[in-house]
Design an enzyme around this catalytic site. Structure first.
Site, PDB file in Angstrom:
ATOM      1  N   LYS A 299     -82.564 -54.713  45.823  1.00  0.00           N
ATOM      2  CA  LYS A 299     -83.225 -54.443  47.101  1.00  0.00           C
ATOM      3  C   LYS A 299     -83.492 -52.951  47.191  1.00  0.00           C
ATOM      4  CE  LYS A 299     -84.754 -56.509  50.771  1.00  0.00           C
ATOM      5  NZ  LYS A 299     -85.318 -57.858  50.885  1.00  0.00           N
TER       6      LYS A 299
ATOM      7  N   ASP B 204     -90.889 -56.509  52.405  1.00  0.00           N
ATOM      8  CA  ASP B 204     -89.830 -56.968  53.314  1.00  0.00           C
ATOM      9  C   ASP B 204     -90.221 -56.391  54.680  1.00  0.00           C
ATOM     10  OD1 ASP B 204     -87.000 -58.289  53.376  1.00  0.00           O
ATOM     11  OD2 ASP B 204     -86.679 -56.443  54.479  1.00  0.00           O
TER      12      ASP B 204
HETATM   13  P1  NDP Z   1     -92.020 -57.919  59.206  1.00  0.00           P
HETATM   14  O1  NDP Z   1     -91.894 -56.460  59.191  1.00  0.00           O
HETATM   15  O2  NDP Z   1     -93.326 -58.529  58.864  1.00  0.00           O
HETATM   16  O3  NDP Z   1     -91.589 -58.496  60.638  1.00  0.00           O
HETATM   17  C1  NDP Z   1     -90.331 -58.256  61.154  1.00  0.00           C
HETATM   18  C2  NDP Z   1     -90.282 -58.838  62.561  1.00  0.00           C
HETATM   19  O4  NDP Z   1     -88.940 -58.739  63.042  1.00  0.00           O
HETATM   20  C3  NDP Z   1     -91.139 -58.085  63.540  1.00  0.00           C
HETATM   21  O5  NDP Z   1     -91.560 -58.959  64.543  1.00  0.00           O
HETATM   22  C4  NDP Z   1     -90.159 -57.037  64.092  1.00  0.00           C
HETATM   23  O6  NDP Z   1     -90.495 -56.549  65.370  1.00  0.00           O
HETATM   24  C5  NDP Z   1     -88.891 -57.838  64.161  1.00  0.00           C
HETATM   25  N1  NDP Z   1     -87.738 -56.939  64.007  1.00  0.00           N
HETATM   26  C6  NDP Z   1     -87.482 -56.082  62.999  1.00  0.00           C
HETATM   27  N2  NDP Z   1     -86.353 -55.397  63.213  1.00  0.00           N
HETATM   28  C7  NDP Z   1     -85.895 -55.854  64.370  1.00  0.00           C
HETATM   29  C8  NDP Z   1     -84.759 -55.543  65.140  1.00  0.00           C
HETATM   30  N3  NDP Z   1     -83.861 -54.604  64.741  1.00  0.00           N
HETATM   31  N4  NDP Z   1     -84.560 -56.228  66.296  1.00  0.00           N
HETATM   32  C9  NDP Z   1     -85.456 -57.176  66.688  1.00  0.00           C
HETATM   33  N5  NDP Z   1     -86.551 -57.499  66.012  1.00  0.00           N
HETATM   34  C10 NDP Z   1     -86.764 -56.851  64.883  1.00  0.00           C
HETATM   35  O7  NDP Z   1     -90.851 -58.471  58.246  1.00  0.00           O
HETATM   36  P2  NDP Z   1     -90.733 -59.882  57.541  1.00  0.00           P
HETATM   37  O8  NDP Z   1     -91.291 -60.938  58.405  1.00  0.00           O
HETATM   38  O9  NDP Z   1     -91.208 -59.739  56.169  1.00  0.00           O
HETATM   39  O10 NDP Z   1     -89.138 -60.026  57.452  1.00  0.00           O
HETATM   40  C11 NDP Z   1     -88.374 -60.669  58.484  1.00  0.00           C
HETATM   41  C12 NDP Z   1     -87.032 -61.081  57.919  1.00  0.00           C
HETATM   42  O11 NDP Z   1     -87.234 -62.000  56.828  1.00  0.00           O
HETATM   43  C13 NDP Z   1     -86.170 -59.961  57.355  1.00  0.00           C
HETATM   44  O12 NDP Z   1     -84.812 -60.266  57.561  1.00  0.00           O
HETATM   45  C14 NDP Z   1     -86.474 -60.019  55.861  1.00  0.00           C
HETATM   46  O13 NDP Z   1     -85.447 -59.459  55.094  1.00  0.00           O
HETATM   47  C15 NDP Z   1     -86.571 -61.525  55.678  1.00  0.00           C
HETATM   48  N6  NDP Z   1     -87.285 -61.956  54.485  1.00  0.00           N
HETATM   49  C16 NDP Z   1     -88.577 -61.598  54.268  1.00  0.00           C
HETATM   50  C17 NDP Z   1     -89.239 -62.049  53.143  1.00  0.00           C
HETATM   51  C18 NDP Z   1     -90.691 -61.793  52.914  1.00  0.00           C
HETATM   52  O14 NDP Z   1     -91.231 -62.378  51.976  1.00  0.00           O
HETATM   53  N7  NDP Z   1     -91.354 -60.988  53.710  1.00  0.00           N
HETATM   54  C19 NDP Z   1     -88.550 -62.842  52.132  1.00  0.00           C
HETATM   55  C20 NDP Z   1     -87.217 -63.238  52.502  1.00  0.00           C
HETATM   56  C21 NDP Z   1     -86.619 -62.766  53.620  1.00  0.00           C
HETATM   57  P3  NDP Z   1     -91.152 -55.074  65.519  1.00  0.00           P
HETATM   58  O15 NDP Z   1     -92.549 -55.234  65.030  1.00  0.00           O
HETATM   59  O16 NDP Z   1     -91.027 -54.751  66.941  1.00  0.00           O
HETATM   60  O17 NDP Z   1     -90.333 -54.161  64.638  1.00  0.00           O
END
Ligand code: NDP
Length: 450
Positions: A130, A170
């Site tokens: 990571k 991510d």
């Molecule tokens: P994005 O950046 O596309 O979206 C993240 C979302 O979560 C946004 O809506 C963001 O809101 C919200 N968010 C982030 N941090 C916080 C926080 N501290 N409190 C509340 N809301 C929060 O990321 P992804 O969708 O890619 O990733 C989401 C999750 O999925 C993560 O845990 C990631 O590790 C996991 N994941 C992702 C993969 C991928 O292929 N993308 C694969 C496997 C797991 P805001 O815009 O306000 O920050």
């Protein structure tokens, strides 16, 4: 009386906490895995003798570096970059890159550690890693993001490669960031090594269905899990936290399967739409306009906006899909969900439920899919992207989607089978940890003390 394996795991956990002080997320991820592995180590004490688990909790390599860049006002900015190469027993390191102000060693290590098990579960030959930086892309111009990505890659390039370590996206890293990083890597290396990064754009080596893969995969897994108990998504009320990549495509797939997603969130608050979230509106707002979720109401006046993201879990639902970030469901949130009749939880995010919350779900008989199993569709499809890059061809959306679905069904079956074999029927947390562990452990055993 505690068995040898129990004592071993307790002592190892204490050592991990001592050696990795002030990194609670990493401790949490290790604790969950160690608790699951006691029964395996009782059956196979040779894993203790060979120090397999001790080696697995220590990253093979940790790289921390300075990322200097200038903002649009010409001011110098400094961030801290990371790449944690955790385990390469079954393949080149593979795992996403996160840009978020909360990034530090503990978050990088927990994510890298979980990635080892997740990647093993996919059945594909990929090790775990990571990376990321404490950089906030929100509110930055495209030019600032580009300069940051270029500086980040100017250091990272020497540590990665298509047979060495293959990063992806991510939180905070999507198609735009991957594009800028790939461009800089290609420029420095003077070689078109398409397989060095995944999540690329379709015009330069990306795979169809990679964008959708984590969200779709989470729902494929959840669907398999609830079907095994005679349920389906049709007619169910669903909560999806987050509104980023994973949340958006989980929402789309739930809707395709006949479920109704009534709420989504971002880090400021959540929207409740009694008519069901309009996917097209949310996608335009989040993917194109990069706006705040409160702006959803401009297009959907019947919806309500509430400040504070954790309030989303107070809405009654049948199924909850936490797709935002770590520890977003606490014990108190889990109790409210159970009280309101929630029957299934599938984690799209990494470790979104804390240990106490997970316990609440399992004790209440809620079907629970841990992220390292249910969100593995993203990295699995990244590995399919690497395959297409090596073969220099591109599969259709339908081909990739079918492979993704097949992988998710197999992960469910393997985790479920391992849980049953080790006396924890229906506990997919334990099942996923065991199934992920065994393949890596066997590979480490075969490769000697390295
Ligand atoms: P994005 O950046 O596309 O979206 C993240 C979302 O979560 C946004 O809506 C963001 O809101 C919200 N968010 C982030 N941090 C916080 C926080 N501290 N409190 C509340 N809301 C929060 O990321 P992804 O969708 O890619 O990733 C989401 C999750 O999925 C993560 O845990 C990631 O590790 C996991 N994941 C992702 C993969 C991928 O292929 N993308 C694969 C496997 C797991 P805001 O815009 O306000 O920050």
């Amino acid at each position: 009386m505690a068995t040898n394996a129990q004592k071993y795991c307790e002592e190892l956990y204490a050592r991990v906490v001592e050696r990795n002080a002030n990194e609670p997320e990493f401790h949490q991820a290790v604790q969950e895995v160690l608790e699951s592995l006691v029964c395996v180590l009782e059956r196979y004490p040779e894993y203790i003798d060979l120090g397999i688990v001790e080696r697995m909790v220590e990253p093979e390599r940790q790289i921390i570096f300075r990322v200097p860049w200038t903002d649009d006002l010409g001011k110098v900015q400094i961030n801290r970059g990371f790449r944690i190469q955790f385990n390469s027993a079954i393949g080149p390191y593979k795992g996403g890159i996160r840009f978020h102000p909360s990034v530090y060693g503990g978050i990088m290590k927990f994510l890298g550690f979980e990635q080892v098990f997740k990647n093993s579960l996919t059945g594909l030959p990929i090790g775990g890693a990571k990376g990321g930086a404490d950089f906030e892309p929100k509110g930055k111009s495209d030019a600032e993001v580009m300069r940051f990505c270029q500086s980040f890659m100017t250091e990272l390039y020497r540590h990665i490669g298509q047979d060495v370590d293959v990063p992806a996206g991510d939180i905070g890293v999507g198609g735009r960031e991957v594009g800028y990083m790939f461009g800089q890597y290609k420029r420095i290396k003077n070689a078109y090594e398409a397989g060095v990064l995944t999540g690329k754009g379709l015009t330069y080596g990306g795979s169809l269905a990679r964008t959708q893969a984590t969200g779709y995969g989470t729902v494929y897994f959840a669907d398999e899990m609830i079907r095994a108990k005679g349920m389906s998504f049709a007619g169910k009320t669903v909560l999806v936290s987050g509104s980023g990549n994973v949340a958006l495509y989980a929402t789309q797939k739930v809707q395709e399967l006949g479920g109704k997603v009534v709420a989504m969130s971002d880090s400021n608050g959540y929207v409740y739409d009694p008519d069901g979230i309009c996917f097209a509106t949310m996608k335009q707002l989040k993917e194109v306009e990069r706006g705040r979720i409160s702006e959803y109401l401009k297009q959907r006046p019947n919806a309500q906006y509430h400040k504070g993201c954790s309030g989303i879990w107070t809405i009654p639902c049948d199924i909850a899909l936490p797709c935002a970030t770590q520890n977003e469901i606490t014990e108190a949130d889990a109790r409210i969900l159970v009280k309101n009749g929630c029957k299934a939880v599938a984690e799209g995010a990494n470790m979104p439920t804390d240990l106490a919350g997970t316990k609440v779900f399992i004790e209440a008989g809620v079907l629970f899919a841990p992220g390292k199993a249910s969100n593995a569709g993203g990295v699995a499809t990244s590995a399919l992207e690497m395959t297409q890059n090596s073969m220099r061809l591109a599969w259709t959306f339908e081909e990739v989607d079918a492979k993704l679905k097949n992988i998710m069904v197999n992960i469910y079956k393997n985790a479920s089978k391992a849980a049953e074999e080790y006396g924890h029927k229906d506990n997919l947390v334990v099942g996923a940890n065991i199934a992920g562990f065994l393949k890596v452990a066997e590979a480490m055993k075969a490769q000697g003390l390295v």
